[in-house]
Structures are given as structure tokens and as C-alpha cells.
Write an enzyme that holds these catalytic residues in place. Structure first.
Site, short mmCIF file in Angstrom:
data_model
loop_
_atom_site.label_atom_id
_atom_site.label_comp_id
_atom_site.label_asym_id
_atom_site.label_seq_id
_atom_site.Cartn_x
_atom_site.Cartn_y
_atom_site.Cartn_z
N ASP A 40 41.43 31.44 30.36
CA ASP A 40 40.45 32.53 30.40
C ASP A 40 39.21 32.21 29.58
O ASP A 40 39.28 31.57 28.53
CB ASP A 40 41.12 33.79 29.82
CG ASP A 40 40.56 35.09 30.34
OD1 ASP A 40 39.34 35.16 30.59
OD2 ASP A 40 41.35 36.04 30.49
N SER A 56 37.66 43.13 30.96
CA SER A 56 36.42 42.45 30.63
C SER A 56 35.40 43.45 30.08
O SER A 56 35.64 44.05 29.03
CB SER A 56 35.90 41.70 31.87
OG SER A 56 34.92 40.76 31.52
N HIS A 82 40.36 34.31 34.19
CA HIS A 82 39.88 35.63 33.78
C HIS A 82 40.38 36.77 34.68
O HIS A 82 40.31 37.92 34.29
CB HIS A 82 38.35 35.61 33.78
CG HIS A 82 37.70 36.76 33.07
ND1 HIS A 82 37.99 37.09 31.76
CD2 HIS A 82 36.76 37.66 33.49
CE1 HIS A 82 37.24 38.13 31.40
NE2 HIS A 82 36.51 38.50 32.43
#
Length: 286
Positions: free
Chosen positions: A237, A99, A264
Site C-alpha cells: 500500500d 483513504s 491500496h
């Protein structure tokens, strides 16, 4: 396991090294900004083959938490990563970013450091504008009353309200983490995120970008990263498969993988599969 602290610009950061395998070490860049290394705990299993380096970025977890807002920008975190490498003697390594950690990984790699053998972009955010566009689509899938609450508080600047935070959970359980409960390891004091760092750099929520990363976009420079690369994301996601695959095509020879039962946080939602894919990629890059 060994652990300790490294002095970096702005304070000291906590690290731990797990495993004594002879293969090239891998360093893990956690999400956030303001997150911690704790959710990566399952990746300790990689230590049977190679050292695994976990660390809490400055402002997070067990690391120092200075009050200076001028520290919270991507260039300082890039500098921090270089300082950690030097202190720990990581002349050769792999990088796995998740991320926000992929923003950091890409920014670091674009400085052309030596000795990085491969990179994994796990549920990447490599373009904040693209990310925002994808979240606009996701938000439209929420119940209308939830959409209205979120829009109201963002319009009125009251995103710190409990009503906003409650509505935000509807987004998170669809596109961030889909399981009913989280592992106990992620509920400890040292696993808590630093909201000041997150808000300064990103904003009040995953889908409302107001911080200094709002215009971040390295997609047109990915071709400059000339090392083996793996792009991954979950089927559900917030880093959407279509966007991540398109980004992977900008880096010559990059691989792409979707975790079919994850949003995610695939390393928590499908840990065995996540570790298998990472292990195989690192072995091929070695």
C-alpha cells in the site's frame, strides 16, 4: 435496496441503503477527494447482517457537482456527513472510511458526535506530511526515467500533460492497484472521479500534494477517539504498513490488520478477505 437524495450544504447527495439486517448500520466514506461509492460495491455483502449506507460525496458520482470551489474543504464534508446521518435517522452507526475517507472520518469523530459505535480506518491518510514522506520512498523504487518525467512536470507545472499521466501509472500499478484489470462496475460513468475536487483538496497525483489538505495531520489527536477502531492496509500500500501500524498505536485499544496480497484497494484486490475482516470487527464492536 433503497436510494435517494439528501439536501446538504451546497447541493444534494446521492445515497443508497442495502440490506435489512438487524445489526447496527455501517456508513461508507469513499476515497478521493472526488471519488465515488462505486468501488465499494462488494461490501453490499455486509447487508445480510446490517444496513450498509453508500453515498457519493458532493461533487462526485450521482451527487450534484457545483462549480463553487469554496465548497471543497474538509469542514464542509464533515458537516455533510452529519446532515446525512440526520436525514437518514442513523442515530447509531459504524463508520468505515477509506483513504481520504479516513481523513473525513477522523475529522468528524473529533467533533465528538454521539452514537458512533466503531470506526474502520482503511488504508488511512491521517497525516499528509507522513504520507508525502512515504511516497518519496516509493517514488525512488520506480525506474529512473519515470522519476525524471514526474519530477520534470511537477517542477514545470505541467502535471496535466499526457506524459505525466502515463508515468503516474507506473506508480499506481505498484502501490495503488496491482491487478491487471478492474471490475466492470468501476468503469461506468458514475464511477468516474471529479478531478476538480481532487486537485483542489489534494493535488495532481497521489504523491504530489498541493491542495488544501497539504498540512492535514490528526495523528496527535487520535487518542481523543475513544471508540473501538480498526486500522487496515495492504502489504504494498501507498499507506505503508509501518506508518499505519504506528498510527494505530496512537488510538488506545485499536486493532491493526495487513492484507498480504493488496496495495491500496484491498476491497477490490482481496474482496473476500476484506469483507471477512470487516465483518468480524463490526460483530465484535456490536
Amino acid at each position: 435496496m433503497t436510494e435517494g437524495y439528501v439536501s446538504v450544504t451546497g447541493g444534494k447527495v446521492y445515497y443508497k441503503k442495502v440490506g435489512n439486517g438487524e445489526k447496527t448500520p455501517v456508513i461508507l466514506l469513499h476515497g478521493g477527494p472526488g471519488g465515488t461509492h462505486v468501488p465499494f460495491f462488494k461490501l453490499e455483502e455486509l447487508g445480510d447482517e446490517r444496513p450498509v449506507i453508500f453515498y457519493d460525496q458532493l461533487g462526485s458520482g450521482r451527487s450534484d457537482k457545483p462549480d463553487d470551489l469554496s465548497l471543497w474543504h474538509v469542514e464542509r464534508f464533515v458537516e455533510e456527513l452529519g446532515q446525512i446521518r440526520e436525514a437518514l435517522g442513523l442515530s447509531q452507526l459504524h463508520i468505515l472510511g477509506h483513504s481520504w475517507g479516513t481523513m473525513l472520518a477522523a475529522s468528524y469523530l473529533l467533533t465528538k458526535p454521539e452514537g458512533v459505535k466503531s470506526v474502520i480506518f482503511s488504508s488511512p491518510c491521517l497525516s499528509a506530511p507522513e504520507w508525502e514522506r512515504d511516497q518519496e520512498v516509493h517514488l525512488k523504487q520506480l525506474p529512473q526515467d519515470v522519476q525524471d518525467i514526474l519530477a520534470k512536470h511537477e517542477r514545470e507545472g505541467t502535471t496535466d500533460s499526457e506524459e505525466y499521466k502515463t508515468a503516474m501509472k507506473e506508480f499506481n500499478k505498484r502501490f495503488v492497484y496491482r491487478l491487471e484489470s478492474k471490475p466492470k462496475e468501476t468503469e461506468t460513468e458514475y464511477a468516474k472521479s471529479n478531478a476538480v475536487v481532487y486537485n483542489t483538496m489534494w493535488g495532481p497525483s497521489e504523491f504530489c500534494t498541493t491542495g488544501n489538505l497539504k498540512s492535514f495531520d490528526v495523528t496527535n489527536r487520535l487518542k481523543e477517539i475513544q471508540i473501538p477502531a480498526l486500522f487496515t492496509c495492504g502489504r504494498f500500500d501507498e499507506a505503508t504498513p509501518s506508518t499505519v501500524e504506528a498510527q494505530s498505536r496512537k488510538l488506545p485499544g485499536a486493532r491493526f490488520h495487513v492484507y498480504e496480497n493488496s496495495a491500496h484497494l484491498a476491497y477490490l484486490e482481496e474482496p473476500e478477505e476484506y469483507i471477512r475482516v470487516v465483518r468480524e470487527f463490526l460483530a465484535s464492536a456490536d
